[in-house]
Scaffold this motif. Structure first.
Motif, PDB file in Angstrom:
ATOM      1  N   PHE A  64       0.814  -1.213   0.000  1.00  0.00           N
ATOM      2  CA  PHE A  64       0.000   0.000   0.000  1.00  0.00           C
ATOM      3  C   PHE A  64       0.851   1.268   0.000  1.00  0.00           C
ATOM      4  CE2 PHE A  64      -2.692  -3.086   2.431  1.00  0.00           C
ATOM      5  CZ  PHE A  64      -3.590  -3.326   1.399  1.00  0.00           C
ATOM      6  N   SER A  65       1.932   1.279   0.781  1.00  0.00           N
ATOM      7  CA  SER A  65       2.738   2.492   0.924  1.00  0.00           C
ATOM      8  C   SER A  65       3.699   2.724  -0.235  1.00  0.00           C
ATOM      9  CB  SER A  65       3.519   2.473   2.241  1.00  0.00           C
ATOM     10  OG  SER A  65       4.406   1.372   2.291  1.00  0.00           O
ATOM     11  N   ASP A  66       4.132   1.669  -0.898  1.00  0.00           N
ATOM     12  CA  ASP A  66       5.045   1.796  -2.046  1.00  0.00           C
ATOM     13  C   ASP A  66       4.785   0.643  -3.017  1.00  0.00           C
ATOM     14  OD1 ASP A  66       7.055   2.510  -3.784  1.00  0.00           O
ATOM     15  OD2 ASP A  66       8.596   2.660  -2.228  1.00  0.00           O
ATOM     16  N   PRO A  67       3.580   0.628  -3.626  1.00  0.00           N
ATOM     17  CA  PRO A  67       3.202  -0.522  -4.453  1.00  0.00           C
ATOM     18  C   PRO A  67       4.124  -0.771  -5.636  1.00  0.00           C
ATOM     19  CG  PRO A  67       1.617   1.259  -4.692  1.00  0.00           C
ATOM     20  CD  PRO A  67       2.546   1.640  -3.586  1.00  0.00           C
ATOM     21  N   GLY A  68       4.697   0.275  -6.219  1.00  0.00           N
ATOM     22  CA  GLY A  68       5.598   0.081  -7.356  1.00  0.00           C
ATOM     23  C   GLY A  68       6.849  -0.677  -6.962  1.00  0.00           C
ATOM     24  N   GLN A  69       7.476  -0.289  -5.874  1.00  0.00           N
ATOM     25  CA  GLN A  69       8.685  -0.982  -5.404  1.00  0.00           C
ATOM     26  C   GLN A  69       8.355  -2.406  -4.971  1.00  0.00           C
ATOM     27  OE1 GLN A  69      11.528  -0.186  -6.153  1.00  0.00           O
ATOM     28  NE2 GLN A  69      12.459   1.258  -4.744  1.00  0.00           N
ATOM     29  N   PHE A  70       7.207  -2.572  -4.317  1.00  0.00           N
ATOM     30  CA  PHE A  70       6.821  -3.898  -3.869  1.00  0.00           C
ATOM     31  C   PHE A  70       6.582  -4.824  -5.059  1.00  0.00           C
ATOM     32  CE2 PHE A  70       3.726  -7.012  -2.129  1.00  0.00           C
ATOM     33  CZ  PHE A  70       4.547  -7.542  -1.158  1.00  0.00           C
ATOM     34  N   GLU A  71       5.943  -4.316  -6.090  1.00  0.00           N
ATOM     35  CA  GLU A  71       5.714  -5.132  -7.290  1.00  0.00           C
ATOM     36  C   GLU A  71       7.037  -5.501  -7.960  1.00  0.00           C
ATOM     37  OE1 GLU A  71       3.572  -5.029 -11.677  1.00  0.00           O
ATOM     38  OE2 GLU A  71       3.235  -3.366 -10.298  1.00  0.00           O
ATOM     39  N   ARG A  72       7.960  -4.551  -8.060  1.00  0.00           N
ATOM     40  CA  ARG A  72       9.271  -4.847  -8.648  1.00  0.00           C
ATOM     41  C   ARG A  72      10.004  -5.927  -7.850  1.00  0.00           C
ATOM     42  NH1 ARG A  72       8.563   0.373 -10.183  1.00  0.00           N
ATOM     43  NH2 ARG A  72       9.362   1.407  -8.352  1.00  0.00           N
ATOM     44  N   PHE A  73       9.941  -5.811  -6.527  1.00  0.00           N
ATOM     45  CA  PHE A  73      10.563  -6.811  -5.664  1.00  0.00           C
ATOM     46  C   PHE A  73       9.974  -8.193  -5.926  1.00  0.00           C
ATOM     47  CE2 PHE A  73       9.852  -9.254  -1.735  1.00  0.00           C
ATOM     48  CZ  PHE A  73      11.154  -9.608  -1.451  1.00  0.00           C
ATOM     49  N   LEU A  74       8.651  -8.292  -5.947  1.00  0.00           N
ATOM     50  CA  LEU A  74       8.002  -9.581  -6.172  1.00  0.00           C
ATOM     51  C   LEU A  74       8.343 -10.157  -7.533  1.00  0.00           C
ATOM     52  CD1 LEU A  74       4.430  -9.074  -4.667  1.00  0.00           C
ATOM     53  CD2 LEU A  74       6.326 -10.396  -3.726  1.00  0.00           C
ATOM     54  N   ARG A  75       8.283  -9.325  -8.565  1.00  0.00           N
ATOM     55  CA  ARG A  75       8.597  -9.808  -9.911  1.00  0.00           C
ATOM     56  C   ARG A  75      10.036 -10.306 -10.010  1.00  0.00           C
ATOM     57  NH1 ARG A  75       4.743  -8.972 -13.692  1.00  0.00           N
ATOM     58  NH2 ARG A  75       3.060  -7.529 -13.166  1.00  0.00           N
ATOM     59  N   GLU A  76      10.957  -9.588  -9.400  1.00  0.00           N
ATOM     60  CA  GLU A  76      12.370  -9.996  -9.412  1.00  0.00           C
ATOM     61  C   GLU A  76      12.559 -11.301  -8.636  1.00  0.00           C
ATOM     62  OE1 GLU A  76      16.464 -10.002 -10.101  1.00  0.00           O
ATOM     63  OE2 GLU A  76      14.939  -8.750 -11.028  1.00  0.00           O
ATOM     64  N   ALA A  77      11.910 -11.416  -7.491  1.00  0.00           N
ATOM     65  CA  ALA A  77      12.040 -12.618  -6.670  1.00  0.00           C
ATOM     66  C   ALA A  77      11.490 -13.842  -7.397  1.00  0.00           C
ATOM     67  CB  ALA A  77      11.324 -12.439  -5.333  1.00  0.00           C
ATOM     68  N   VAL A  78      10.403 -13.669  -8.114  1.00  0.00           N
ATOM     69  CA  VAL A  78       9.797 -14.788  -8.857  1.00  0.00           C
ATOM     70  C   VAL A  78      10.634 -15.138 -10.082  1.00  0.00           C
ATOM     71  CG1 VAL A  78       7.788 -15.480 -10.215  1.00  0.00           C
ATOM     72  CG2 VAL A  78       7.476 -14.376  -7.997  1.00  0.00           C
TER      73      VAL A  78
END
Length: 82
Positions: A64-78
């Motif tokens: 919620f607070s930084d959805p763009g960074q969180f999405e990038r993190f998840l995509r990179e981790a996957v």
């Protein structure tokens, strides 16, 4: 709860991160609680295949607070699990 059904591990989990054999991607928010940030760093430092990503503007709810960074993190981790 009236009755505790958990079992304490001996030795405690916090001393056993080096036993983790699978890759671990750790996310820490730069505005999260200090204790949470310390645990994230501890896990990343002690687990043999862990990586730490810190998003300076994220808090305890990074989706919620930084959805763009969180999405990038998840995509990179996957995309790169190990």
């Amino acid at each position: 709860m009236e009755q505790y059904h958990g079992v304490e591990l001996d030795p405690p989990v916090k001393t056993r991160f080096a036993e983790i054999g699978t890759p671990v991607a750790v996310f820490a928010g730069g505005r999260d609680f200090e204790g949470t940030q310390l645990w994230a760093k501890r896990l990343a430092d002690q687990a043999p295949t862990a990586s730490l990503f810190t998003a300076p503007d994220a808090d305890h709810y990074p989706m919620f607070s930084d959805p763009g960074q969180f999405e990038r993190f998840l995509r990179e981790a996957v995309a790169n699990p190990g």
